[in-house]
Design a protein around this motif. Structure first.
Motif, PDB file in Angstrom:
ATOM      1  N   VAL A 368       0.833  -1.203   0.000  1.00  0.00           N
ATOM      2  CA  VAL A 368       0.000   0.000   0.000  1.00  0.00           C
ATOM      3  C   VAL A 368       0.870   1.257   0.000  1.00  0.00           C
ATOM      4  O   VAL A 368       0.555   2.244  -0.671  1.00  0.00           O
ATOM      5  CB  VAL A 368      -0.981  -0.020   1.197  1.00  0.00           C
ATOM      6  CG1 VAL A 368      -1.725   1.293   1.304  1.00  0.00           C
ATOM      7  CG2 VAL A 368      -1.978  -1.165   1.017  1.00  0.00           C
ATOM      8  N   ARG A 369       1.984   1.206   0.706  1.00  0.00           N
ATOM      9  CA  ARG A 369       2.910   2.353   0.661  1.00  0.00           C
ATOM     10  C   ARG A 369       3.374   2.588  -0.771  1.00  0.00           C
ATOM     11  O   ARG A 369       3.477   3.712  -1.239  1.00  0.00           O
ATOM     12  CB  ARG A 369       4.125   2.088   1.546  1.00  0.00           C
ATOM     13  CG  ARG A 369       3.916   2.424   2.998  1.00  0.00           C
ATOM     14  CD  ARG A 369       5.196   2.173   3.764  1.00  0.00           C
ATOM     15  NE  ARG A 369       6.168   3.234   3.567  1.00  0.00           N
ATOM     16  CZ  ARG A 369       7.487   3.073   3.689  1.00  0.00           C
ATOM     17  NH1 ARG A 369       7.988   1.892   3.984  1.00  0.00           N
ATOM     18  NH2 ARG A 369       8.298   4.081   3.527  1.00  0.00           N
ATOM     19  N   GLY A 389      -5.119  -4.946  -6.244  1.00  0.00           N
ATOM     20  CA  GLY A 389      -4.313  -5.699  -5.297  1.00  0.00           C
ATOM     21  C   GLY A 389      -4.128  -7.131  -5.779  1.00  0.00           C
ATOM     22  O   GLY A 389      -4.598  -7.506  -6.854  1.00  0.00           O
TER      23      GLY A 389
ATOM     24  N   TRP B 349      -8.262  -1.336  -5.847  1.00  0.00           N
ATOM     25  CA  TRP B 349      -8.088  -0.841  -4.477  1.00  0.00           C
ATOM     26  C   TRP B 349      -7.968   0.684  -4.453  1.00  0.00           C
ATOM     27  O   TRP B 349      -8.461   1.341  -3.554  1.00  0.00           O
ATOM     28  CB  TRP B 349      -6.816  -1.443  -3.862  1.00  0.00           C
ATOM     29  CG  TRP B 349      -6.936  -2.873  -3.445  1.00  0.00           C
ATOM     30  CD1 TRP B 349      -7.995  -3.701  -3.664  1.00  0.00           C
ATOM     31  CD2 TRP B 349      -5.972  -3.637  -2.726  1.00  0.00           C
ATOM     32  NE1 TRP B 349      -7.742  -4.938  -3.130  1.00  0.00           N
ATOM     33  CE2 TRP B 349      -6.515  -4.924  -2.538  1.00  0.00           C
ATOM     34  CE3 TRP B 349      -4.700  -3.367  -2.216  1.00  0.00           C
ATOM     35  CZ2 TRP B 349      -5.811  -5.933  -1.872  1.00  0.00           C
ATOM     36  CZ3 TRP B 349      -4.019  -4.373  -1.559  1.00  0.00           C
ATOM     37  CH2 TRP B 349      -4.569  -5.642  -1.377  1.00  0.00           C
ATOM     38  N   ILE B 350      -7.252   1.177  -5.436  1.00  0.00           N
ATOM     39  CA  ILE B 350      -7.025   2.625  -5.490  1.00  0.00           C
ATOM     40  C   ILE B 350      -7.214   3.055  -6.939  1.00  0.00           C
ATOM     41  O   ILE B 350      -6.709   2.387  -7.840  1.00  0.00           O
ATOM     42  CB  ILE B 350      -5.581   2.980  -5.033  1.00  0.00           C
ATOM     43  CG1 ILE B 350      -5.332   2.496  -3.603  1.00  0.00           C
ATOM     44  CG2 ILE B 350      -5.315   4.473  -5.147  1.00  0.00           C
ATOM     45  CD1 ILE B 350      -3.901   2.703  -3.114  1.00  0.00           C
ATOM     46  N   ALA B 369     -10.261  -3.014   0.262  1.00  0.00           N
ATOM     47  CA  ALA B 369      -9.303  -4.112   0.236  1.00  0.00           C
ATOM     48  C   ALA B 369      -9.475  -4.978   1.471  1.00  0.00           C
ATOM     49  O   ALA B 369     -10.080  -4.568   2.464  1.00  0.00           O
ATOM     50  CB  ALA B 369      -7.889  -3.563   0.168  1.00  0.00           C
ATOM     51  N   TYR B 373      -4.879  -4.418   4.533  1.00  0.00           N
ATOM     52  CA  TYR B 373      -4.618  -3.413   3.501  1.00  0.00           C
ATOM     53  C   TYR B 373      -5.672  -2.306   3.515  1.00  0.00           C
ATOM     54  O   TYR B 373      -5.397  -1.166   3.159  1.00  0.00           O
ATOM     55  CB  TYR B 373      -4.530  -4.096   2.143  1.00  0.00           C
ATOM     56  CG  TYR B 373      -3.493  -5.198   2.124  1.00  0.00           C
ATOM     57  CD1 TYR B 373      -2.145  -4.904   1.969  1.00  0.00           C
ATOM     58  CD2 TYR B 373      -3.853  -6.527   2.327  1.00  0.00           C
ATOM     59  CE1 TYR B 373      -1.183  -5.916   1.996  1.00  0.00           C
ATOM     60  CE2 TYR B 373      -2.908  -7.542   2.354  1.00  0.00           C
ATOM     61  CZ  TYR B 373      -1.578  -7.229   2.188  1.00  0.00           C
ATOM     62  OH  TYR B 373      -0.628  -8.225   2.225  1.00  0.00           O
ATOM     63  N   ASN B 374      -6.895  -2.674   3.893  1.00  0.00           N
ATOM     64  CA  ASN B 374      -7.952  -1.651   3.921  1.00  0.00           C
ATOM     65  C   ASN B 374      -7.612  -0.536   4.898  1.00  0.00           C
ATOM     66  O   ASN B 374      -7.808   0.649   4.607  1.00  0.00           O
ATOM     67  CB  ASN B 374      -9.307  -2.300   4.258  1.00  0.00           C
ATOM     68  CG  ASN B 374      -9.273  -3.094   5.551  1.00  0.00           C
ATOM     69  OD1 ASN B 374      -8.215  -3.341   6.112  1.00  0.00           O
ATOM     70  ND2 ASN B 374     -10.442  -3.486   6.023  1.00  0.00           N
ATOM     71  N   GLN B 376      -4.612   0.331   5.797  1.00  0.00           N
ATOM     72  CA  GLN B 376      -3.483   1.093   5.256  1.00  0.00           C
ATOM     73  C   GLN B 376      -3.945   2.063   4.175  1.00  0.00           C
ATOM     74  O   GLN B 376      -3.481   3.201   4.097  1.00  0.00           O
ATOM     75  CB  GLN B 376      -2.439   0.139   4.682  1.00  0.00           C
ATOM     76  CG  GLN B 376      -1.779  -0.746   5.729  1.00  0.00           C
ATOM     77  CD  GLN B 376      -0.953  -1.862   5.109  1.00  0.00           C
ATOM     78  OE1 GLN B 376      -0.653  -1.852   3.924  1.00  0.00           O
ATOM     79  NE2 GLN B 376      -0.590  -2.840   5.919  1.00  0.00           N
ATOM     80  N   ILE B 377      -4.877   1.602   3.348  1.00  0.00           N
ATOM     81  CA  ILE B 377      -5.380   2.478   2.287  1.00  0.00           C
ATOM     82  C   ILE B 377      -6.161   3.640   2.892  1.00  0.00           C
ATOM     83  O   ILE B 377      -6.065   4.779   2.443  1.00  0.00           O
ATOM     84  CB  ILE B 377      -6.246   1.679   1.286  1.00  0.00           C
ATOM     85  CG1 ILE B 377      -5.344   0.734   0.491  1.00  0.00           C
ATOM     86  CG2 ILE B 377      -7.006   2.597   0.336  1.00  0.00           C
ATOM     87  CD1 ILE B 377      -6.076  -0.272  -0.367  1.00  0.00           C
TER      88      ILE B 377
END
Lengths: 426, 904
Positions: A368-369, A389, B349-350, B369, B373-374, B376-377
């Protein structure tokens, strides 16, 4: 990396003292050709192709001449001859003049690593001079041997006995063929093929094997072949400026060979992982510009340089920048994406904007980073993007990139160009 | 020669069951443990496997440790030193560079009699070494895995040996189940395990085999161990073209084989006998056939045509593996290991389409996500606005670019020619929003600037007038006023702006014009509201109400203005300015086109725009409630930037035909790239304050930097072209320069001039004197050398004017002049009319009537030309200031000492 012909093959054979037909290069003078004719009676005129090119004789691309006039005529015919092998068309760059070797027996010999035996293996027949595939198996000896001890005389002797080779060739071959293992193993070769080896009678009737053609492959991961001092241009066959530039960065830390699939393609797909590369190449087909595997956790600087080269050569024609890989095990996504993003930003700074859509499919450490860093760049460059993803099927992401490419061709490219202020150039 | 291993194999094989490939009791020694890759991977493997790494080697680093979550791993110089220390292991992992792999393997075997397994992670080791390693392993009875692989893992034993299967979070992928995986691709080993979970299949043993010529632990070896592993019900095998490892292998259990690489093999196939011997018969198609024959199926499994038998199925797309496995297992009555987890459907996701309208099938909405990860996003989403990396910005700009070929300058991607056709409000907003502002935002900008222009009673006006009376140039006058608009004069507006962004940043508001947006969740405390509201000292300021009314009159929509008015009380002018600027900035901020810093500082630029333009109007025209006699309400409620600027230049409201040329003129003058002196002044001022501490950068001082780097040669020279035209038309009767029927014989005029010019040149040459001064507006160092030359910028404007049916006699004069110069032999070819001529012609036409009427003197024309330049260039300066503030480093415009020179 492959090499064919005696022009340089004769030089390699000299390293291990293996007899070879006399050969003159394209620069040979008429006097030299005349002298060769005087010594050998006739000469074979063969076009020089870079890389591994076979089937010349079958394609009528080997000339034979008994006098200078005929030799020069053949030279003129073959000097820039074109040769189609499977899907490839290659063009000659000169000819060699090779002295004829009188013989009644021709031998085929090759050595390579066999995946069936997981060992080096020799292939040998006394019925050489033809395509090996055309011979009956009973005439062919294929024998694995121990890599640590090498190709020994007894291996050759046993093989020749197994195929009932004529007795008169056994001793000369047992004496000379093991030398070829030295060439193969100690100079970074992956394959070596001599066909034909003509068994030339000497004054006392004893036969001497004389190599009359030469083919070999080199292991680019083995620096030993560099001891041979061969000129770089030999391996420049079919290598574009891009391939040459980007493959300079090939090290054991990531990046396998990168090559151009279609120089008019519209999807620039930096791919991570060998498996992903195979799949992506398969699904994208002609739309892909390059085939690449940048996995192996490349460091930031290297990844940025690789991306810079890719962008420099291909971004202008690309509709889609498609960064794709499976769920990486070790490759740090933040580092690689940051590097590719920074290179993209710099490319736009130096070359101006170009209308592209960015599609990403990836998983792995710092995912994600990494996506965030790349998104920042796309946002600042006003480029549209969609990042998937690792929980989206990689093949579906590839198909999505293809659909985006189709839309870009139809209208997207123009729309994005306008958004980037590229609508008018006075 | 090989040591005898498992019965029936013509070579050594030691691993009898997949359960033995990666055991919990295996003890590991890692060669080159402190190398870049191992340093990242080994600690995770060690922790996941319950501490299976006994020690590692790294020559010269004995005594160091590799830190892991469950304790440090000791490092020794070599294997022998570790053994001498009493440590024991049965598995060696090789992370050495390619040239050292063979020697590392040999050393492991030589010094450790307990050794049973070696895993080689290294890629690109030579075939030469691989041959010898194979022989070493066979002779000494060692199972070797790799090379060029990611090792192996066991989901039951919770062990990972060697590489990074499962990535940095193995628990996420290594789910206990009944399927073994053997894959030529390390990446796909993990990916396949993850895909299997979507159909409810977990894993037993996962082996990344590598894909070198020598696959030391190959499919045949795997098949044997598969048969003997009671935990494993079936296997997935991923194979690529090349090699005969999979031919005639009896797996004994159901297998889904994935073969990928038809297209690739077409491209990479070697040609010639030697290549053919190595490569023929082992293409992707051949491998598909081997598997199909082995499984007794006649086609490839796809979701549309699910071809499968109880023995197996062949797929060519890894995404089809889970379904194929389920189909195969179903034929045997077997059910998945657990409930399906997730799906392989496309899940963006983005995404950001940057406002483009994509077809529906492509405009896939983002989907939350999976955890973690969700989260983090979501955290990424907290960061609003663009983040721009800092770098040395000396002589560089991320805002403007001059194309050396066309001499055309682009500002945030828009050429000045395009900008010349845009409304001035859009141009003034461009440096701050980096895109063309909407009609609503333009109206907002008009109000904001209008509210700052009348400087009656303000020290800024006093400073400007003092500077004017002292005989300073127009830029110096403006600079005096800008100096007064320092940090304290804008502090509250900036705080209001920052607070509004804070309040709404994560509210979900995407369009600031959406006045219906529910603000009940937006909580501002008492202190904040106090900041927004006018103080008692501001009770006499009529502008807040006037600004709010103007917004209503213009039909402007702003959620932020609505929000300010949602409380009883009287919003301050600063708060309204902040609300307007936040309205303008919001869209680009949310789309990450601009940084938060840009959005927060926007009020300062708007105030400076107003003050700087206002300062160019002499003090006597600033009155309470009116400017140049125009009442506040009219200016606030109706006027445009073009009208403000015309008012400042002439003291009058322009007609539409007068406003358009002014707009074009200002557009053309916006920027000449970062190399221009004015841009350098602005950038130097930012650099000197230190953009890395942006709060300390004085944007007004940066504007002063721009202004002090203008002067009679840069900015003031715009008058040269006008002066030239005035001289030529001095005795000409011309009432209206826009009338094509002006009755002036331009050809005769220009011919006379050209002949005289040619004579002057000739005399100067004969007398050895310098040539006459170059004619302003004629010729260009880039656009020259052809029989007839054009400056593309002049052509663009000429065509635009022509299409509209407009006419300009001065421009026509210039066009005739370049022809005449050539016709009489005064020039070697037809010079171009350059863009400066267009500027002079347009401006003179605007001011001609007042000039001829005696209202304006020559000096006034010069001032007007200078001010016009400043109005345009303040837009470009704002762009450079904002850019340098966001990207630059402290004092980055310095010139290195070695590039400085001393001159006597």
């Amino acid at each position: 990396m492959e090499m064919t012909g005696l022009q340089y093959g004769s030089r390699l054979l000299k390293y291990v003292d293996f007899p070879c037909a006399e050969v003159l290069g394209p620069e040979a003078t008429e006097d030299e050709i005349n002298a060769l004719l005087a010594r050998c009676g006739s000469v074979f005129v063969k076009p020089i192709f870079k890389g591994g090119v076979g089937k010349k004789g079958r394609s009528g691309l080997v000339g034979r001449a008994n006098d200078l006039k005929a030799a020069l005529r053949e030279k003129e015919r073959l000097y820039f001859a074109e040769h189609r092998v499977a899907h490839r068309v290659v063009k000659a760059q000169g000819v060699t003049f090779e002295g004829a070797v009188p013989a009644t027996i021709e031998v085929y010999f090759s050595v390579m690593d066999s995946t069936q035996y997981r060992a080096p293996a020799m292939t040998l027949t006394h019925m050489g001079g033809v395509d090996i595939e055309e011979l009956e198996q009973k005439h062919i000896a294929q024998v694995p041997f121990e890599a640590l001890t090498g190709l020994k005389a007894f291996v050759v002797a046993n093989a020749l006995s197994d195929i009932d080779a004529p007795k008169e060739i056994i001793s000369p071959l047992v004496q000379h063929l093991p030398k070829l293992w030295e060439l193969m193993h100690h100079y970074g070769l992956t394959t070596l093929e001599l066909n034909p080896i003509r068994m030339q009678p000497g004054p006392a009737g004893r036969l001497t094997p004389v190599a009359c053609d030469f083919k070999c492959g080199f292991d680019r991961d083995d620096p030993r072949w560099q001891r041979l001092g061969l000129p770089d241009y030999l391996f420049a066959a079919d290598t574009s400026d891009f391939e040459h530039e980007v493959n300079q960065l090939r090290t054991h830390q990531g990046q396998s060979d990168v090559f151009v699939i279609n120089d008019t393609g519209t999807i620039l797909a930096p791919t991570f992982g060998g498996g992903a590369n195979s799949l992506v190449t398969e699904v994208l087909g002609e739309a892909a510009i390059i085939s690449s595997d940048f996995g192996g956790n490349p460091p930031y600087e290297k990844m940025k340089e690789v991306a810079r080269i890719c962008y420099k050569h291909w971004l202008k024609q690309a509709n889609v920048l498609f960064i794709i890989g499976g769920k990486s095990n070790n490759t740090d996504i933040y580092e690689t994406f940051r590097a590719m993003g920074d290179a993209l930003r710099e490319h736009f700074s130096q070359q101006g904007p170009t209308p592209i859509y960015v599609v990403v499919g990836r998983g792995g450490p710092s995912l994600v980073r990494g996506m965030g860093a790349l998104a920042e760049v796309c946002d600042s460059l006003n480029l549209p993007y969609r990042f998937f993803g690792f929980d989206s099927a990689i093949s579906e992401v590839v198909n999505y990139a293809k659909k985006i490419d189709a839309w870009m061709r139809a209208e997207g490219r123009a729309v994005i160009a306008e958004k980037l202020g590229l609508k008018r150039s006075p | 020669m090989f040591k005898k291993g498992i019965e029936g194999f013509p070579y050594y094989l030691g691993v009898n069951s997949l359960a033995d490939v990666a055991r919990r009791e295996d003890r590991v020694c890692v060669l080159n443990i402190l190398g870049g890759e191992s340093r990242q991977v080994t600690p995770i493997s060690h922790a996941f496997s319950g501490g299976n790494v006994v020690f590692g080697t790294s020559p010269g680093r004995q005594g160091q440790v590799l830190t892991t979550a469950i304790g440090d791993i000791p490092v020794y110089d070599n294997v022998r030193a570790g053994l001498d220390a009493g440590l024991r292991f049965n598995t060696g992992v090789v992370y050495l560079p390619p040239s050292a792999v063979r020697d590392g393997v040999a050393e492991l075997i030589r010094v450790n009699p307990d050794l049973t397994k070696i895993v080689m992670i290294t890629e690109k080791s030579s075939v030469h070494d691989a041959r010898e390693i194979r022989a070493l392993g066979q002779t000494n009875g060692i199972d070797i895995f790799g090379a060029n692989c990611l090792g192996m893992a066991d989901s039951w034993n919770r062990v990972r040996i060697g590489g990074a299967l499962g990535g940095d979070n193995p628990e996420e992928v290594l789910l206990k189940g009944s399927i073994a995986i053997f894959s030529n691709s390390g990446g796909f080993t993990t990916t396949i395990a993850q895909y299997l979970a979507t159909e409810g299949w977990g894993t037993t043993t996962l082996i990344s085999s590598g894909k070198d010529v020598y696959i030391h632990y190959a499919a045949r070896d795997f098949a044997h161990a598969l048969k003997n592993d009671d935990r494993t019900r079936a296997a997935v095998l991923y194979a690529e073209p090349g090699g005969y490892y999979e031919q005639d292998v009896d797996f004994g259990k159901p297998v889904v084989a994935c073969v990928v690489g038809r297209w690739k093999s077409k491209l990479t196939r070697a040609v010639g006998h030697a290549g053919a011997m190595a490569g023929s018969g082992d293409r992707a198609e051949d491998k598909e056939r081997w598997f199909m024959e082995s499984f007794g199926v006649e086609g490839i499994f796809t979701p549309e045509e699910p071809v499968a038998s109880a023995r197996g199925a062949v797929v060519t797309n890894i995404a089809h593996i889970p379904a194929a496995l389920t189909a195969v297992m179903k034929l045997d009555g077997a059910t998945p290991d657990f409930e399906p987890r997730g799906s392989l459907a496309l899940k963006p996701w983005i995404a950001n389409d940057q406002g483009l309208k994509l077809p529906r099938h492509l405009a896939l909405p983002t989907i939350e996500a999976i955890a973690p990860y969700n989260r983090q996003i979501k955290a990424l989403g907290q960061q609003i606005g663009a983040v721009i990396p800092r770098q040395t910005m000396k002589d560089r700009s991320g805002a403007s670019l001059m194309d050396p070929k066309t001499q055309l300058t682009y500002v945030h991607g828009h050429s000045v020619l395009d900008l010349a056709l845009e409304p001035l409000e859009a141009n003034f907003a461009l440096p701050l929003v980096h895109e063309i502002a909407s009609e609503n935002d333009r109206a907002m900008l008009d109000i904001a600037v209008a509210a700052e222009m009348n400087l009656v009673g303000d020290a800024a006006l006093a400073a400007a007038d003092a500077a004017r009376e002292a005989g300073n140039s127009p830029n110096t006058v403006m600079a005096a006023a800008a100096s007064i608009i320092g940090p304290r004069r804008i502090d509250r507006a900036l705080r209001c702006s920052k607070t509004l962004i804070d309040l709404f940043a994560h509210s979900g508001l995407l369009d600031a014009r959406d006045e219906s947006f529910d603000t009940t969740a937006i909580k501002a405390d008492h202190k904040t509201w106090a900041m927004f509201m006018a103080t008692a000292a501001e009770a006499d300021d009529p502008r807040p109400e006037a600004m709010l009314k103007a917004a209503r009159d213009r039909g402007g929509r702003s959620l932020f203005l609505t929000f300010l008015q949602s409380r009883d009380g009287r919003p301050s002018r600063d708060a309204i300015l902040a609300a307007i600027s936040t309205t303008i900035a919001w869209g680009p901020l949310m789309r990450k086109r601009i940084s938060r810093l840009t959005a927060e500082t926007l009020p300062w630029y708007l105030r400076l725009y107003g003050v700087m333009i206002g300062a160019s109007i002499p003090a006597k025209y600033h009155q309470r409630g009116s400017l140049c006699g125009i009442p506040r309400e009219e200016r606030f409620g109706k006027w445009t930037m073009a009208e403000f600027l015309f008012l400042a230049l002439t003291g009058k409201k322009p007609t539409e035909t007068e406003a358009r040329p002014l707009q074009i003129l200002i557009g053309l003058l916006i920027s000449n790239g970062p190399g221009s002196i004015s841009a350098q002044g602005a950038k130097g001022a930012v650099s000197a304050d230190g953009p890395q501490t942006p709060d300390r950068v004085q944007i007004n001082k940066a504007m002063v930097g721009f202004l002090t780097h203008c002067g009679y040669s840069h900015g003031g020279n715009g008058f040269e072209g006008m002066a030239f035209l005035l001289e030529q038309f001095k005795h000409v009767v011309l009432k209206d320069p826009a009338d094509p029927n002006h009755g002036v014989d331009l050809k005769a005029m220009t011919t006379r001039f050209a002949e005289a010019y040619r004579e002057d040149k000739s005399h100067a040459k004969e007398a050895g004197l310098a040539e006459p001064r170059a004619l302003p507006g004629v010729h260009h160092p880039i656009f020259k050398g052809k029989p007839i030359n054009h400056d593309p910028r002049e052509r663009f404007i000429a065509e635009f004017i022509g299409k509209r049916g407009d006419y300009n006699v001065f421009h026509a004069f210039y066009r005739e002049l370049v022809k005449a110069l050539y016709d009489v032999g005064a020039s070697p070819y037809v010079f171009c009319v350059n863009v400066d001529a267009v500027i002079a012609a347009l401006l003179l036409a605007l001011l001609w009537k007042d000039y001829r009427a005696g209202i304006l003197a020559d000096k006034d024309l010069e001032t007007a030309a200078f001010n016009l330049f400043l109005y345009g260039r303040m837009i470009g300066a704002a762009a450079e200031i904002d850019d340098h503030l966001n990207r630059g480093r402290n004092m980055d415009t310095r010139t290195p000492l070695e590039q400085c020179g001393f001159v006597v």
